[in-house]
Design a protein around this motif. Structure first.
Motif, PDB file in Angstrom:
ATOM      1  N   GLU A 130     -22.375 -16.430  -9.277  1.00 28.00           N
ATOM      2  CA  GLU A 130     -21.780 -16.184 -10.412  1.00 28.00           C
ATOM      3  C   GLU A 130     -19.988 -16.239 -10.212  1.00 28.00           C
ATOM      4  N   VAL A 131     -19.152 -17.105 -10.901  1.00 29.02           N
ATOM      5  CA  VAL A 131     -17.991 -17.292 -10.594  1.00 29.02           C
ATOM      6  C   VAL A 131     -17.027 -17.111 -11.959  1.00 29.02           C
ATOM      7  N   HIS A 132     -16.193 -16.396 -11.877  1.00 30.93           N
ATOM      8  CA  HIS A 132     -15.188 -16.108 -13.026  1.00 30.93           C
ATOM      9  C   HIS A 132     -13.828 -16.033 -12.732  1.00 30.93           C
ATOM     10  N   GLY A 133     -13.120 -15.913 -13.707  1.00 23.63           N
ATOM     11  CA  GLY A 133     -11.504 -15.813 -13.488  1.00 23.63           C
ATOM     12  C   GLY A 133     -11.387 -14.398 -14.131  1.00 23.63           C
ATOM     13  N   ASP A 134      -9.774 -14.464 -14.863  1.00 23.25           N
ATOM     14  CA  ASP A 134      -9.436 -13.107 -15.323  1.00 23.25           C
ATOM     15  C   ASP A 134      -9.045 -11.938 -13.937  1.00 23.25           C
ATOM     16  N   THR A 135      -9.039 -10.793 -14.365  1.00 20.10           N
ATOM     17  CA  THR A 135      -8.722  -9.945 -13.448  1.00 20.10           C
ATOM     18  C   THR A 135      -9.817  -9.216 -12.474  1.00 20.10           C
ATOM     19  N   HIS A 136      -9.451  -8.598 -11.286  1.00 16.57           N
ATOM     20  CA  HIS A 136     -10.346  -8.242 -10.443  1.00 16.57           C
ATOM     21  C   HIS A 136     -11.748  -7.269 -10.961  1.00 16.57           C
ATOM     22  N   PHE A 137     -11.388  -6.670 -12.068  1.00 16.03           N
ATOM     23  CA  PHE A 137     -12.185  -5.649 -12.563  1.00 16.03           C
ATOM     24  C   PHE A 137     -12.779  -5.958 -13.872  1.00 16.03           C
ATOM     25  N   THR A 138     -12.142  -6.741 -14.621  1.00 14.87           N
ATOM     26  CA  THR A 138     -12.561  -7.124 -16.292  1.00 14.87           C
ATOM     27  C   THR A 138     -13.810  -7.336 -16.484  1.00 14.87           C
ATOM     28  N   HIS A 139     -14.351  -8.439 -15.882  1.00 16.18           N
ATOM     29  CA  HIS A 139     -15.699  -8.851 -16.206  1.00 16.18           C
ATOM     30  C   HIS A 139     -16.745  -8.028 -15.576  1.00 16.18           C
ATOM     31  N   PHE A 140     -16.586  -7.142 -14.575  1.00 13.49           N
ATOM     32  CA  PHE A 140     -17.460  -6.152 -13.908  1.00 13.49           C
ATOM     33  C   PHE A 140     -17.792  -5.193 -14.887  1.00 13.49           C
ATOM     34  N   GLU A 175      -1.610   1.583 -15.562  1.00 11.25           N
ATOM     35  CA  GLU A 175      -1.278   0.573 -16.031  1.00 11.25           C
ATOM     36  C   GLU A 175      -2.427  -0.664 -16.385  1.00 11.25           C
ATOM     37  N   GLN A 176      -3.194  -0.801 -15.308  1.00  9.39           N
ATOM     38  CA  GLN A 176      -4.399  -1.577 -15.510  1.00  9.39           C
ATOM     39  C   GLN A 176      -5.360  -1.087 -16.156  1.00  9.39           C
ATOM     40  N   TRP A 177      -5.761   0.112 -16.147  1.00  9.28           N
ATOM     41  CA  TRP A 177      -6.741   0.874 -17.272  1.00  9.28           C
ATOM     42  C   TRP A 177      -6.211   0.752 -18.544  1.00  9.28           C
ATOM     43  N   GLN A 178      -5.102   0.979 -18.689  1.00  8.23           N
ATOM     44  CA  GLN A 178      -4.501   0.576 -20.325  1.00  8.23           C
ATOM     45  C   GLN A 178      -4.593  -0.551 -20.886  1.00  8.23           C
ATOM     46  N   ARG A 179      -4.206  -1.594 -19.733  1.00 10.93           N
ATOM     47  CA  ARG A 179      -4.237  -2.869 -20.360  1.00 10.93           C
ATOM     48  C   ARG A 179      -5.594  -3.361 -20.663  1.00 10.93           C
ATOM     49  N   MET A 180      -6.610  -3.012 -19.577  1.00 14.47           N
ATOM     50  CA  MET A 180      -7.898  -3.608 -19.982  1.00 14.47           C
ATOM     51  C   MET A 180      -8.518  -2.885 -21.067  1.00 14.47           C
ATOM     52  N   CYS A 181      -8.300  -1.675 -21.508  1.00 15.85           N
ATOM     53  CA  CYS A 181      -8.827  -0.945 -22.478  1.00 15.85           C
ATOM     54  C   CYS A 181      -8.178  -1.654 -23.921  1.00 15.85           C
ATOM     55  N   GLU A 182      -6.986  -1.930 -24.070  1.00  8.96           N
ATOM     56  CA  GLU A 182      -6.340  -2.661 -24.891  1.00  8.96           C
ATOM     57  C   GLU A 182      -6.942  -3.986 -25.236  1.00  8.96           C
ATOM     58  N   ILE A 183      -7.213  -4.906 -24.125  1.00 10.65           N
ATOM     59  CA  ILE A 183      -7.538  -6.127 -24.551  1.00 10.65           C
ATOM     60  C   ILE A 183      -9.128  -6.471 -24.488  1.00 10.65           C
ATOM     61  N   HIS A 184      -9.645  -5.351 -23.874  1.00  7.42           N
ATOM     62  CA  HIS A 184     -11.234  -5.489 -23.806  1.00  7.42           C
ATOM     63  C   HIS A 184     -11.876  -3.825 -24.173  1.00  7.42           C
ATOM     64  N   PRO A 185     -11.644  -3.763 -25.435  1.00  2.00           N
ATOM     65  CA  PRO A 185     -12.147  -2.235 -26.069  1.00  2.00           C
ATOM     66  C   PRO A 185     -13.492  -2.163 -25.510  1.00  2.00           C
ATOM     67  N   ASP A 186     -14.500  -3.198 -25.504  1.00  2.00           N
ATOM     68  CA  ASP A 186     -15.526  -2.839 -25.291  1.00  2.00           C
ATOM     69  C   ASP A 186     -16.118  -2.137 -24.048  1.00  2.00           C
TER      70      ASP A 186
END
Length: 310
Positions: free
Chosen positions: A300-310, A63-74
């Motif tokens: 560096e400090v960010h928000g969002d999920t554990h893995f998105t910005h990475f 679910e996390q992988w699918q959601r990340m690909c949908e919201i962050h297609p890059d």
């Protein structure tokens, strides 16, 4: 069944599967190496951890992988995504940029045999051995960088304090730095994260699960070792991680052995913290950044999920 130890060209990369790295006590760990096809000497990005180097991100957290690909297609764009694993870099993006990517299954996990004892001195010594090995390979330019999330970030603090000669840089992404205060006991109060995490993410990929576990989407082989052991054998091959935390309410030598000496960390580093993940991650990134003796360090400090910005 046996280990692959095969070198082949796939998806524009030279991939060496299940390569052996011999530790100072004789145990052989297994790693995969992704590198440019063209012969040369390349800087290395290395990770050492327990989550099974062949377990696909999508298989672990669909679910996390699918959601990340949908919201962050890059994120999936520009990659085959065949080699996407939880909390580590995608070699399909880093190898074309001129890096060699090395993934090592830690002792007792994935394709590496042995006794599981998280963050213990034995594991940190193994990490040193892997960095040294990677820095001395003919395809390496002698510069080894560490880059990963959570577990793959936490153990960077520990290994850097031992100052491996080839360790050149670290990207410590959302990783705690105090085993007692952030993983086991918050303000002395027992945290139930450790047991839940161990049962969910480590036991399922313990070396010896074999045919009872998942198989790699790429190789088709079992991700948790070529052998299938009994539950009794598996139990003998791992420490009682959450039990130790329960029995040890105060800081003692057990905890001290799992805490880095920040005064000895001299490697250039980027500590990337997340405002989320309270209790486990933010404190470690802030404290580690402040306490590390590295003359070159960034926070560096960010928000969002554990893995998105990475």
């Amino acid at each position: 069944m046996s280990y692959r130890e095969v070198s082949e060209i796939r998806d524009g990369m030279r991939i060496d599967w299940d390569m052996p790295i011999k530790m100072d006590d004789g145990l052989v760990l297994r790693c995969d190496i992704y590198r440019p096809v063209k012969a040369g000497k390349y800087p290395v990005i290395l990770t050492y951890g327990p989550y099974a180097k062949w377990l696909h991100f999508d298989d672990l957290y669909h679910e996390q992988w699918q959601r990340m690909c949908e919201i962050h297609p890059d994120v999936p764009t520009g990659s085959t995504n065949k080699y996407q694993c939880w909390e580590v870099v995608d070699p399909a993006k880093w190898v074309p940029a001129g890096y060699a990517v090395v993934r090592v299954d830690s002792r007792g996990c994935g394709r590496s045999p042995g006794y599981i004892q998280h963050f213990a001195p034995r594991e940190t010594d193994d990490f040193v051995g892997c960095i040294t090995w990677a820095g001395e390979q003919p395809w390496s330019n002698g510069k080894v960088g560490l880059n990963g999330i959570s577990y793959y970030a936490m153990n960077q603090w520990q290994v850097a304090a031992l100052q491996p000669p080839h360790l050149t840089a670290m990207c410590i992404w959302e990783g705690s730095s105090d085993y007692y205060r952030e993983l086991c006991r918050h303000g002395g109060i027992l945290c139930d994260f450790l047991g839940d995490w161990f049962n969910r993410q480590v036991l399922t990929v313990q070396n010896g699960v074999g045919d009872k576990g998942a198989r790699s989407k790429v190789t088709g082989d079992t991700i948790a070792g070529p052998d299938t052991l009994t539950p009794e054998q598996l139990k003998k091959n791992r420490a009682d991680v959450d039990g130790e935390a329960l029995r040890r309410p105060l800081i003692d030598d057990y905890y001290r052995a799992r805490m880095p000496d920040f005064s000895k960390i001299k490697t250039p580093l980027l500590s990337a913290a997340n405002w989320g993940g309270q209790g486990l991650h933010p404190r470690g990134n802030f404290e580690g950044y402040l306490r590390a003796a590295s003359p070159e360090k960034w926070l560096e400090v960010h928000g969002d999920t554990h893995f998105t910005h990475f």
